[in-house]
Design an enzyme around this catalytic site. Structure first.
Site, PDB file in Angstrom:
ATOM      1  N   THR A   1       3.620  -7.576  -0.121  1.00  0.00           N
ATOM      2  CA  THR A   1       3.465  -6.116  -0.079  1.00  0.00           C
ATOM      3  C   THR A   1       4.590  -5.415   0.692  1.00  0.00           C
ATOM      4  O   THR A   1       5.061  -5.904   1.716  1.00  0.00           O
ATOM      5  CB  THR A   1       2.111  -5.762   0.574  1.00  0.00           C
ATOM      6  OG1 THR A   1       1.093  -6.383  -0.191  1.00  0.00           O
ATOM      7  CG2 THR A   1       1.876  -4.264   0.628  1.00  0.00           C
TER       8      THR A   1
ATOM      9  N   GLY B   1     -30.496   3.854  13.049  1.00  0.00           N
ATOM     10  CA  GLY B   1     -29.592   4.238  14.128  1.00  0.00           C
ATOM     11  C   GLY B   1     -29.025   3.035  14.871  1.00  0.00           C
ATOM     12  O   GLY B   1     -27.859   3.038  15.267  1.00  0.00           O
TER      13      GLY B   1
ATOM     14  N   GLU C   1      -5.582  -8.520  -1.605  1.00  0.00           N
ATOM     15  CA  GLU C   1      -5.323  -9.551  -2.626  1.00  0.00           C
ATOM     16  C   GLU C   1      -5.644  -9.020  -4.027  1.00  0.00           C
ATOM     17  O   GLU C   1      -6.211  -9.697  -4.864  1.00  0.00           O
ATOM     18  CB  GLU C   1      -6.076 -10.846  -2.299  1.00  0.00           C
ATOM     19  CG  GLU C   1      -5.540 -11.435  -1.001  1.00  0.00           C
ATOM     20  CD  GLU C   1      -5.856 -12.898  -0.794  1.00  0.00           C
ATOM     21  OE1 GLU C   1      -6.010 -13.623  -1.794  1.00  0.00           O
ATOM     22  OE2 GLU C   1      -5.901 -13.317   0.360  1.00  0.00           O
TER      23      GLU C   1
END
Lengths: 261, 382
Positions: free
Chosen positions: B124, B339, B362
């Site tokens: 990348t 919560g 990927e």
């Protein structure tokens, strides 16, 4: 440095039930594990070996399935394993157990250091380690939390006592029992597990350990378990109320009644 | 469910689980909070031979398959997806050498990986994400070396790996056929690390830039031939995607277990919340999805292990399905816990953050669907 580690397979639960008829532990259906304190003993032995060379032999007395406990020790670095197993050993108290283990250690050819956990999870007596030392006529140190050094024919150890620790020099050969503070046991490796799986466990019977058979098992055990029970908790506390004077008078009266005063 | 694991596979799974519970669980919240790399845990995993599993026996490994790998990644991810990634990314960085390395390269790299060294895969760039053909990093041959220039982005294990597989253009005019793959070692002059990213999840893992400034790499470090870079990258991703699927299954399993445990303990309206059918149905749906994702992941892994020639479709299906499941299940785990689930005191909010990346990296799940569809079309043309 040749090291023998004493281990025991115990039920993997703290809620151990006792058979009311036989007064023995019910082991059926309870997962068996290596006594946790013994895992520290194995780790310390492997570390001593890694630092000083030598071999680590793990030794246990128990039924055939105790071989699994020995394999677990092999998977984290012990070199060989010996199972002492025979019907003749059944019903052993700490005296007969330590006598048997001492006989096995003699058959191994002795050791520079014998290491055990401080006590077992099931029996909880903490006696077997020191008793093995007495049978072998070796010096011993209990509750060891650190081995500072191991050379020149002695160990320098730190031994836990109630309000701190003692530093002892103890000549080898000797016996030590260890507490969990001594190390953080390693996890096994895949290769270790696989090798342990294939490893042969040497098994010794009563006849392999000499002919003093009366001292093995039940016949060698002066301890008789007459009864086992969970002590009943009886609440007998009494709150004394009133003014301070009234409370003091009442308390003195009570203590006189009880024959304390 | 019984997945018919071999005795060895059960052993691998049990050891990975023991490491996850003994070593990862006590520190996962702290590693996440501090964005700290799990150096100590990686060492334990190395010492336990878990890096040997995917290395062939002749290079000091144990010759395991994709399913063996998936079992390890799943078990570690069940406790922490971030820690598992540091391990899984090493597999990703090693696959190019396993698939395309020559004998010398394998001998150089694989025994070190087997012993626990980390690896990374660098494809990348800032302008080359899903469109990987747009990479700008170049490698120019100069005598016995290639000279690499450019910047890689978002590289997992950046700064912690010993070996990096780097894809760079050797001939820009040829487009995607002009890319090549190189093994670059950590201390090579001209190779440095840029900024460390601050991430939403998987924060125990390290994600950095790799900066190449006239970095000279010997010609012998070229994997396969010039021009093979993209084929190597695609084949590598095909083989590593079941690992992402396993990571997703592990995260989903961990979230399900946390939600289940909480629902049994939490009292509302005078009873544990698990007594409410609305909660029961959510848990039932979560459990079904996790099991389906696991079944598909193991099936894809077994397809590869059985020697299938092509498996992009299966690998993409497992990755896409399991990661979508992880996101849904982790989100529902937070919902079941209300919560409490939203608070950092409980682990499910982290699992929800960790799950998200599995739909993105990927190959985004949109790209996975492209791959699956392309394979469907190709199959019907035969």
């Amino acid at each position: 440095m040749n090291i023998v580690v004493l281990i025991k397979q115990v039920p993997g639960s703290t809620e151990i039930k006792v058979d009311p008829k036989t007064n023995t532990l019910i082991r059926d259906g309870v997962e068996a594990i290596v006594n946790p304190f013994d895992t520290y003993a194995v780790e310390e032995a492997v570390r001593l070996k890694e630092a000083n060379g030598g071999t680590v032999t793990v030794l246990t007395m128990g039924p055939p399935q105790a071989a699994e406990a020995l394999k677990q020790a092999l998977s984290v670095g012990a070199d060989r394993a010996i199972l002492v197993s025979d019907r003749a050993f059944a019903g052993a108290d700490t005296l007969a157990t330590s006598f048997t283990l001492a006989a096995a250690i003699r058959k191994i050819g002795g050791a520079d250091v014998v290491i055990a956990g401080k006590q077992t999870l099931d029996g909880d007596t903490g006696q077997v380690g020191p008793e093995v030392a007495m049978h072998l006529k070796l010096p011993f140190a209990t509750y060891v939390k650190k081995i500072e050094s191991a050379d020149g024919g002695k160990l320098r150890v730190e031994r836990l006592v109630e309000d701190g620790y003692e530093v002892l020099d103890i000549p080898t050969p000797c016996v030590i029992t260890v507490v969990k503070e001594i190390n953080d046991p390693r996890l096994p490796s895949l290769r270790g597990i696989m090798a342990a799986k294939k490893a042969e466990i040497v098994t010794w019977s009563a006849s392999d350990l000499g002919d003093d058979v009366k001292r093995f098992g039940l016949s060698g055990s002066p301890t008789q378990v007459v009864e086992t029970y969970v002590p009943e908790r009886v609440k007998t506390g009494e709150m004394i109320t009133g003014t301070v004077e009234q409370q003091v008078d009442r308390l003195v009266e009570k203590l006189k009644e009880a024959g304390v005063l | 469910m019984d997945y018919q694991l071999t005795e060895e596979q059960q052993m691998i799974r049990d050891l990975a689980r023991a490491i996850a519970e003994d070593k990862v669980l006590p520190v996962r919240a702290e590693l996440d909070e501090k964005e700290e790399f799990p150096t100590q845990i990686m060492k334990v995993m190395g010492d336990s031979d878990l890096f040997r599993v995917f290395v062939p026996e002749e290079y000091d490994g144990m010759g395991g398959g994709v399913l063996d790998e998936c079992l390890i990644i799943e078990e570690i991810s069940r406790v922490c997806g971030g820690v598992a990634l540091s391990y899984a990314a090493t597999l990703l960085g090693t696959i190019p050498v396993l698939l395309f390395g020559n004998e010398e390269q394998k001998k150089d790299v694989l025994p070190k990986i087997a012993a626990g060294a980390l690896a990374a895969f660098a494809l990348t760039e800032a302008s080359a994400g899903s469109d990987a053909s747009n990479i700008q990093t170049t490698a120019v041959k100069d005598g016995d070396d290639y000279v690499i220039n450019g910047t890689k982005q978002w590289i997992t294990n950046g700064g912690n790996a010993l070996f990096y597989t780097v894809i760079a253009m050797t001939d820009k005019d040829k487009g995607s056929r002009g890319a090549s793959a190189f093994i670059v070692e950590a201390d090579t002059p001209g190779f440095t690390y840029g900024k460390k990213e601050k991430k939403m999840g998987i924060r125990a893992s390290s994600t950095t830039e790799l900066i190449f400034d006239n970095c000279r790499v010997p010609v012998k470090n070229l994997l396969s031939k010039e021009g093979m870079g993209f084929i190597i990258a695609l084949k590598t991703l095909d083989l590593s995607r079941p690992g992402v699927a396993a990571q997703a299954v592990g995260i989903a399993q961990g979230a399900l277990e946390e939600a289940l445990k909480f629902a049994k303990e939490r009292q509302q309206g005078g009873q544990p919340v698990i007594q409410y059918q609305a909660v029961q149905h959510m848990l039932a749906d979560m459990a079904m999805q996790v099991e389906a994702a696991r079944a598909l992941t193991y099936a894809a892994a077994r397809t590869i292990d059985a020697g299938a020639k092509t498996y992009s479709k299966e690998a993409s299906m497992a990755k896409c399905f399991a990661s979508d499941v992880a996101m849904r299940v982790a989100t529902d785990a937070v919902q079941v816990m209300g919560g409490h689930g939203y608070m950092r005191e409980y682990p499910v909010e982290k699992m929800m953050r960790d799950a998200k990346i599995t739909q993105i990296y990927e190959g985004t799940n949109q790209i996975q669907r492209n791959v699956i569809a392309a394979n469907l079309i190709k199959e019907t043309l035969r």
